[in-house]
Design a protein around this motif. Structure first.
Motif, PDB file in Angstrom:
ATOM      1  N   MET A   5       4.400 -11.560   0.782  1.00 56.32           N
ATOM      2  CA  MET A   5       4.624 -11.129  -0.602  1.00 56.32           C
ATOM      3  C   MET A   5       5.917 -10.322  -0.755  1.00 56.32           C
ATOM      4  SD  MET A   5       2.226 -11.906  -2.855  1.00 56.32           S
ATOM      5  CE  MET A   5       1.993 -10.475  -3.886  1.00 56.32           C
ATOM      6  N   ARG A  24      -5.565 -16.170  -0.800  1.00 55.69           N
ATOM      7  CA  ARG A  24      -6.603 -16.435  -1.815  1.00 55.69           C
ATOM      8  C   ARG A  24      -6.137 -17.542  -2.750  1.00 55.69           C
ATOM      9  NH1 ARG A  24     -10.805 -12.850  -2.592  1.00 55.69           N
ATOM     10  NH2 ARG A  24     -10.759 -11.049  -1.226  1.00 55.69           N
ATOM     11  N   THR A  35      -9.694  -7.549  -6.338  1.00 60.07           N
ATOM     12  CA  THR A  35     -11.019  -8.027  -5.900  1.00 60.07           C
ATOM     13  C   THR A  35     -11.639  -7.104  -4.861  1.00 60.07           C
ATOM     14  OG1 THR A  35     -10.283 -10.280  -6.283  1.00 60.07           O
ATOM     15  CG2 THR A  35     -12.221  -9.991  -4.853  1.00 60.07           C
ATOM     16  N   GLN A  36     -10.873  -6.872  -3.802  1.00 66.05           N
ATOM     17  CA  GLN A  36     -11.416  -6.101  -2.678  1.00 66.05           C
ATOM     18  C   GLN A  36     -11.466  -4.618  -3.046  1.00 66.05           C
ATOM     19  OE1 GLN A  36     -12.542  -7.274   0.282  1.00 66.05           O
ATOM     20  NE2 GLN A  36     -12.941  -5.210   1.045  1.00 66.05           N
ATOM     21  N   ALA A  76      -2.978  -6.447   4.744  1.00 65.82           N
ATOM     22  CA  ALA A  76      -3.404  -5.231   4.046  1.00 65.82           C
ATOM     23  C   ALA A  76      -4.840  -4.835   4.395  1.00 65.82           C
ATOM     24  CB  ALA A  76      -3.286  -5.438   2.529  1.00 65.82           C
ATOM     25  N   GLN A  97       0.673   0.432   4.402  1.00 66.25           N
ATOM     26  CA  GLN A  97       2.012   0.133   3.895  1.00 66.25           C
ATOM     27  C   GLN A  97       2.970  -0.179   5.049  1.00 66.25           C
ATOM     28  OE1 GLN A  97       3.607   0.064   0.305  1.00 66.25           O
ATOM     29  NE2 GLN A  97       4.358  -1.238   1.940  1.00 66.25           N
ATOM     30  N   PHE A 121      -8.885   2.761   0.801  1.00 63.48           N
ATOM     31  CA  PHE A 121      -8.552   3.561  -0.383  1.00 63.48           C
ATOM     32  C   PHE A 121      -8.818   2.686  -1.605  1.00 63.48           C
ATOM     33  CE2 PHE A 121      -4.708   1.672   1.464  1.00 63.48           C
ATOM     34  CZ  PHE A 121      -4.241   0.903   0.414  1.00 63.48           C
ATOM     35  N   ARG A 152      -7.652   0.890  -5.012  1.00 62.92           N
ATOM     36  CA  ARG A 152      -6.417   0.376  -5.629  1.00 62.92           C
ATOM     37  C   ARG A 152      -6.635   0.134  -7.102  1.00 62.92           C
ATOM     38  NH1 ARG A 152      -5.596  -5.084  -4.154  1.00 62.92           N
ATOM     39  NH2 ARG A 152      -7.698  -5.011  -3.343  1.00 62.92           N
ATOM     40  N   GLN A 208      -1.983 -13.909 -10.211  1.00 57.31           N
ATOM     41  CA  GLN A 208      -3.002 -13.721  -9.174  1.00 57.31           C
ATOM     42  C   GLN A 208      -4.163 -12.874  -9.691  1.00 57.31           C
ATOM     43  OE1 GLN A 208      -0.279 -11.550  -6.797  1.00 57.31           O
ATOM     44  NE2 GLN A 208       0.199 -13.273  -5.442  1.00 57.31           N
ATOM     45  N   HIS A 214      -0.729 -11.636   2.649  1.00 59.22           N
ATOM     46  CA  HIS A 214      -0.845 -10.247   2.184  1.00 59.22           C
ATOM     47  C   HIS A 214      -2.232  -9.669   2.467  1.00 59.22           C
ATOM     48  CE1 HIS A 214      -0.103  -6.794  -0.450  1.00 59.22           C
ATOM     49  NE2 HIS A 214      -1.185  -7.092  -1.141  1.00 59.22           N
ATOM     50  N   MET A 215      -3.268 -10.414   2.183  1.00 59.69           N
ATOM     51  CA  MET A 215      -4.605  -9.824   2.328  1.00 59.69           C
ATOM     52  C   MET A 215      -4.967  -9.569   3.788  1.00 59.69           C
ATOM     53  SD  MET A 215      -7.407 -12.798   1.527  1.00 59.69           S
ATOM     54  CE  MET A 215      -8.770 -11.708   1.724  1.00 59.69           C
TER      55      MET A 215
HETATM   56  C1  HEM Z   1      -5.072  -7.392  -1.964  1.00 58.32           C
HETATM   57  C2  HEM Z   1      -1.386  -8.415  -4.937  1.00 58.32           C
HETATM   58  C3  HEM Z   1       0.959  -4.472  -3.346  1.00 58.32           C
HETATM   59  C4  HEM Z   1      -2.838  -3.337  -0.606  1.00 58.32           C
HETATM   60  C5  HEM Z   1      -4.266  -8.015  -2.882  1.00 58.32           C
HETATM   61  C6  HEM Z   1      -4.564  -9.277  -3.547  1.00 58.32           C
HETATM   62  C7  HEM Z   1      -3.544  -9.534  -4.391  1.00 58.32           C
HETATM   63  C8  HEM Z   1      -2.584  -8.475  -4.252  1.00 58.32           C
HETATM   64  C9  HEM Z   1      -3.407 -10.738  -5.313  1.00 58.32           C
HETATM   65  C10 HEM Z   1      -5.829 -10.116  -3.317  1.00 58.32           C
HETATM   66  C11 HEM Z   1      -6.926  -9.787  -4.278  1.00 58.32           C
HETATM   67  C12 HEM Z   1      -7.489  -8.400  -4.137  1.00 58.32           C
HETATM   68  O1  HEM Z   1      -8.309  -8.114  -3.235  1.00 58.32           O
HETATM   69  O2  HEM Z   1      -7.096  -7.560  -4.934  1.00 58.32           O
HETATM   70  C13 HEM Z   1      -0.431  -7.413  -4.774  1.00 58.32           C
HETATM   71  C14 HEM Z   1       0.822  -7.353  -5.481  1.00 58.32           C
HETATM   72  C15 HEM Z   1       1.483  -6.253  -5.030  1.00 58.32           C
HETATM   73  C16 HEM Z   1       0.625  -5.618  -4.041  1.00 58.32           C
HETATM   74  C17 HEM Z   1       1.287  -8.349  -6.528  1.00 58.32           C
HETATM   75  C18 HEM Z   1       2.818  -5.707  -5.430  1.00 58.32           C
HETATM   76  C19 HEM Z   1       3.450  -6.016  -6.528  1.00 58.32           C
HETATM   77  C20 HEM Z   1       0.139  -3.834  -2.450  1.00 58.32           C
HETATM   78  C21 HEM Z   1       0.472  -2.612  -1.755  1.00 58.32           C
HETATM   79  C22 HEM Z   1      -0.607  -2.303  -0.977  1.00 58.32           C
HETATM   80  C23 HEM Z   1      -1.606  -3.323  -1.190  1.00 58.32           C
HETATM   81  C24 HEM Z   1       1.769  -1.831  -1.910  1.00 58.32           C
HETATM   82  C25 HEM Z   1      -0.808  -1.135  -0.054  1.00 58.32           C
HETATM   83  C26 HEM Z   1       0.126  -0.587   0.666  1.00 58.32           C
HETATM   84  C27 HEM Z   1      -3.778  -4.324  -0.769  1.00 58.32           C
HETATM   85  C28 HEM Z   1      -5.083  -4.295  -0.148  1.00 58.32           C
HETATM   86  C29 HEM Z   1      -5.724  -5.472  -0.516  1.00 58.32           C
HETATM   87  C30 HEM Z   1      -4.794  -6.189  -1.376  1.00 58.32           C
HETATM   88  C31 HEM Z   1      -5.649  -3.167   0.725  1.00 58.32           C
HETATM   89  C32 HEM Z   1      -7.109  -5.937  -0.079  1.00 58.32           C
HETATM   90  C33 HEM Z   1      -7.039  -6.567   1.291  1.00 58.32           C
HETATM   91  C34 HEM Z   1      -8.407  -7.013   1.772  1.00 58.32           C
HETATM   92  O3  HEM Z   1      -8.811  -8.137   1.405  1.00 58.32           O
HETATM   93  O4  HEM Z   1      -9.057  -6.260   2.477  1.00 58.32           O
HETATM   94  N1  HEM Z   1      -3.044  -7.568  -3.321  1.00 58.32           N
HETATM   95  N2  HEM Z   1      -0.520  -6.349  -3.916  1.00 58.32           N
HETATM   96  N3  HEM Z   1      -1.114  -4.243  -2.079  1.00 58.32           N
HETATM   97  N4  HEM Z   1      -3.637  -5.471  -1.491  1.00 58.32           N
HETATM   98 FE1  HEM Z   1      -2.053  -5.937  -2.649  1.00 58.32          FE
END
Ligand code: HEM
Length: 399
Positions: free
Chosen positions: A370, A275, A216-217, A314, A361, A323, A325, A212, A310-311
């Motif tokens: 996810m 996404r 991005t965000q 989250a 969280q 915050f 990331r 993945q 997930h997005m």
């Molecule tokens: C978005 C993967 C864990 C918070 C995303 C995206 C992916 C991703 C692929 C979409 C692209 C991006 O905007 O970065 C993962 C994977 C995780 C994980 C593989 C664990 C292995 C977490 C955790 C949190 C979190 C533990 C917070 C508690 C977020 C947030 C976004 C996001 C805030 C952006 C959401 C938005 O579009 O506003 N994550 N994530 N992620 N993730 Fe995760």
């Protein structure tokens, strides 16, 4: 920008360009007097208002080392240790061998080496008493998805040693570990990796081991909202004064089950996050940076970005939930349970993790597709104190 980077790697002495360069991440603010670009001579200034390692484009590698304070180490011992860590880290960042470095040649190729220091609650207590603790500095609430291994949870001192070269990291980590041995014992250490400079297009968002596009965000360091979310600028943080110019860090070691992910077809993978796998674009958009449309529905009237994505789960529902990331991939021959283990070292930087990270969280704990393939196995919260100037030391505002 590429021309600048090539120029910077080809010639030495470009100190003080003050130009942002983005490698494997988003263009970011550049600290004064650092050498632009990447390569073995590239340097990031250690000293400054904020610690190095948070605002710069992410390096290819990061080693996370967490330590426990030895019994009987009190305020004076902690101060001595922090002076050593500060001076050695600054030397390593400048490509100079620290005092008592038995392999000084290895220090001459810093490759953007940066050391970031974090404090667990016990260090703050021993250094300055419980009154100095930020309200959020302690274990996170328990989440249903957690399968935490006590060995990878908590810790009194965190060192993140980053660089674009593992030899530089290995050397730096060894120097720091050896020099602090009488004050702390190692609890765990783990190497994380991202794309190396040149291995992905300049400025591209990294990919995690599920393939993945991840990260991005924002906020990213170049975004206006970063300083508020991370340093708490303009926010009433509720933090003690010693943390001004610092922040909080939630560090989670999250296993990713690559075998069961292999069984998922592409449409379901995309729906799990919301996404596209190829471009990272939201399912409602065309390109990665398009804003997601959470209201959009398909011909059957169903949300295009599913409720369990997930997005969607989250996405910040209040300004306080924002915050920064950052993730580093990891892979081990023998991980938790002596099985091969792959995953993400997930970092959430923010001035108040209870306010910013925990509600997000909690939502993911309640529902997030996810969760089928990811399991948190380690967790810690640290205070990241502010930076310091030459002659000072990290933690001087506390102790
Ligand atoms: C978005 C993967 C864990 C918070 C995303 C995206 C992916 C991703 C692929 C979409 C692209 C991006 O905007 O970065 C993962 C994977 C995780 C994980 C593989 C664990 C292995 C977490 C955790 C949190 C979190 C533990 C917070 C508690 C977020 C947030 C976004 C996001 C805030 C952006 C959401 C938005 O579009 O506003 N994550 N994530 N992620 N993730 Fe995760």
């Amino acid at each position: 920008r590429r021309a600048l980077m090539q120029g910077a790697t080809a010639s030495a002495g470009l100190v003080g360009l003050g130009v942002a360069t983005g490698v494997g991440g988003h263009a970011a603010h550049t600290r004064q007097t650092e050498q632009a670009g990447w390569g073995h001579e590239a340097m990031v200034r250690f000293y400054g208002e904020h610690q190095a390692g948070l605002e710069q484009p992410a390096t290819s590698f990061a080693r996370y080392l967490t330590f426990d304070l030895r019994p009987g180490i009190g305020a004076e011992g902690i101060r001595r240790m922090l002076r050593i860590v500060t001076e050695d880290s600054a030397s390593l960042a400048e490509g100079k061998a620290p005092l008592a470095d038995s392999e000084p040649e290895l220090a001459s190729m810093p490759s953007r080496l940066m050391v970031t220091v974090g404090f667990g609650p016990e260090l703050v207590r021993r250094a300055a008493g419980s009154m100095a603790l930020p309200s959020w500095l302690g274990p996170l609430p328990a989440f249903g998805i957690d399968r935490l291994d006590p060995q990878y949870t908590g810790g009194d001192v965190l060192l993140i040693v980053q660089a674009d070269d593992l030899v530089a990291i290995s050397h730096g980590a060894r120097v720091l570990t050896r020099q602090t041995r009488s004050f702390v014992s190692l609890r765990w250490s783990l190497d994380g990796f991202r794309h190396s400079p040149g291995a992905a297009p300049s400025g591209a968002t990294m990919r995690n081991l599920f393939g993945q596009v991840d990260g991005t965000q924002g906020p990213h360091p170049s975004d206006a909202s970063f300083a508020r979310a991370v340093w708490g600028e303009g926010a009433s943080t509720g933090n003690p004064g010693w943390l001004d110019g610092g922040t909080g860090l939630v560090l989670r070691r999250i296993q990713m089950d690559l075998d069961t992910w292999d069984e998922v077809d592409r449409p379901d993978r995309e729906r799990a996050v919301g996404r596209r796998m190829d471009t990272g674009a939201p399912l409602t958009g065309e390109v990665e940076q398009d804003a997601a449309d959470f209201e959009a529905r398909d011909a059957r009237g169903l949300p295009v970005i599913p409720d369990f994505a997930h997005m969607r789960r989250a996405h910040a529902q209040r300004p306080d939930e924002v915050f920064a990331r950052r993730g580093y991939n990891y892979e081990l021959e023998h991980g938790v349970g002596s099985k091969p283990e792959a995953g993400l070292l997930f970092e959430a930087f923010g001035y108040n993790p209870s306010r910013q990270f925990v509600p997000v969280q909690r939502r993911l704990d309640d529902m997030d597709m996810m969760n089928l393939w990811t399991t948190p196995v380690g967790s810690a919260v640290y205070a990241i104190p502010p930076g310091c100037e030459r002659g000072g030391y990290i933690g001087q505002t506390l102790i």
